[in-house]
Design a protein around this motif. Structure first.
Motif, PDB file in Angstrom:
ATOM      1  N   UNK A 132     -31.420  34.615  68.802  1.00 14.72           N
ATOM      2  CA  UNK A 132     -30.182  35.389  68.618  1.00 14.72           C
ATOM      3  C   UNK A 132     -29.368  34.823  67.467  1.00 14.72           C
ATOM      4  N   UNK A 133     -29.463  33.524  67.240  1.00  9.53           N
ATOM      5  CA  UNK A 133     -28.702  32.877  66.178  1.00  9.53           C
ATOM      6  C   UNK A 133     -29.293  33.155  64.799  1.00  9.53           C
ATOM      7  N   UNK A 134     -30.609  32.958  64.644  1.00  7.65           N
ATOM      8  CA  UNK A 134     -31.207  33.103  63.312  1.00  7.65           C
ATOM      9  C   UNK A 134     -31.972  34.409  63.129  1.00  7.65           C
ATOM     10  N   UNK A 135     -32.244  35.122  64.218  1.00  8.14           N
ATOM     11  CA  UNK A 135     -32.978  36.377  64.116  1.00  8.14           C
ATOM     12  C   UNK A 135     -34.420  36.194  64.547  1.00  8.14           C
ATOM     13  N   UNK A 154     -27.053  36.256  64.363  1.00 11.39           N
ATOM     14  CA  UNK A 154     -25.625  36.057  64.134  1.00 11.39           C
ATOM     15  C   UNK A 154     -25.332  35.471  62.753  1.00 11.39           C
ATOM     16  N   UNK A 155     -26.212  34.618  62.252  1.00 11.37           N
ATOM     17  CA  UNK A 155     -25.990  34.045  60.917  1.00 11.37           C
ATOM     18  C   UNK A 155     -26.005  35.118  59.840  1.00 11.37           C
ATOM     19  N   UNK A 156     -26.898  36.093  59.970  1.00  8.80           N
ATOM     20  CA  UNK A 156     -26.958  37.184  58.996  1.00  8.80           C
ATOM     21  C   UNK A 156     -25.703  38.045  59.079  1.00  8.80           C
ATOM     22  N   UNK A 157     -25.237  38.292  60.283  1.00 10.29           N
ATOM     23  CA  UNK A 157     -24.026  39.107  60.448  1.00 10.29           C
ATOM     24  C   UNK A 157     -22.803  38.407  59.881  1.00 10.29           C
TER      25      UNK A 157
END
Length: 119
Positions: A61-64, A83-86
């Motif tokens: 969920x954090x890095x995809x 989440x990092x991409x968002x």
């Protein structure tokens, strides 16, 4: 409080139309294969991203990760950004990094140190 940012329309990574903050591999591949140049791509102005990292966040969920449902439907590997991409070009808020599990905390600290993450 944060100013809006201009992004390439439809980019899940909030890519800057000037390419100033780097390009994702999908756009790089498209440009290499003769795709539309950055200067000619449609853009949009969005509010500056503010993403909060929950304490129970998992690595995918954090890095995809690969979106299995879409991958099965399309027959191709489909990447689902995390989440990092968002939060790219915005704010990633971590309330208590010491309460995260060690692996997640290490990922976040590496991203802060290196400035990028490779999935």
């Amino acid at each position: 409080l944060l100013p809006p940012i201009e992004v390439i329309k439809g980019s899940p990574f909030n890519i800057d139309p000037e390419g100033e903050f780097g390009l994702d591999d999908f756009i790089k591949t498209d440009l290499t294969n003769g795709g539309v140049p950055l200067s000619e791509r449609e853009t949009e102005v969005i509010p500056c991203p503010f993403v909060q990292v929950p304490l129970n966040v998992m690595e995918d969920r954090l890095i995809g990760s690969a979106d299995l449902e879409e991958s099965v439907k399309t027959g191709k590997t489909v990447f689902s950004p995390g989440l990092l991409a968002k939060a790219h070009r915005g704010v990633l808020y971590v309330d208590d990094i010491n309460l995260l599990d060690d692996e997640t905390a290490n990922i976040l600290l590496n991203v802060v140190t290196e400035g990028y993450v490779t999935v």
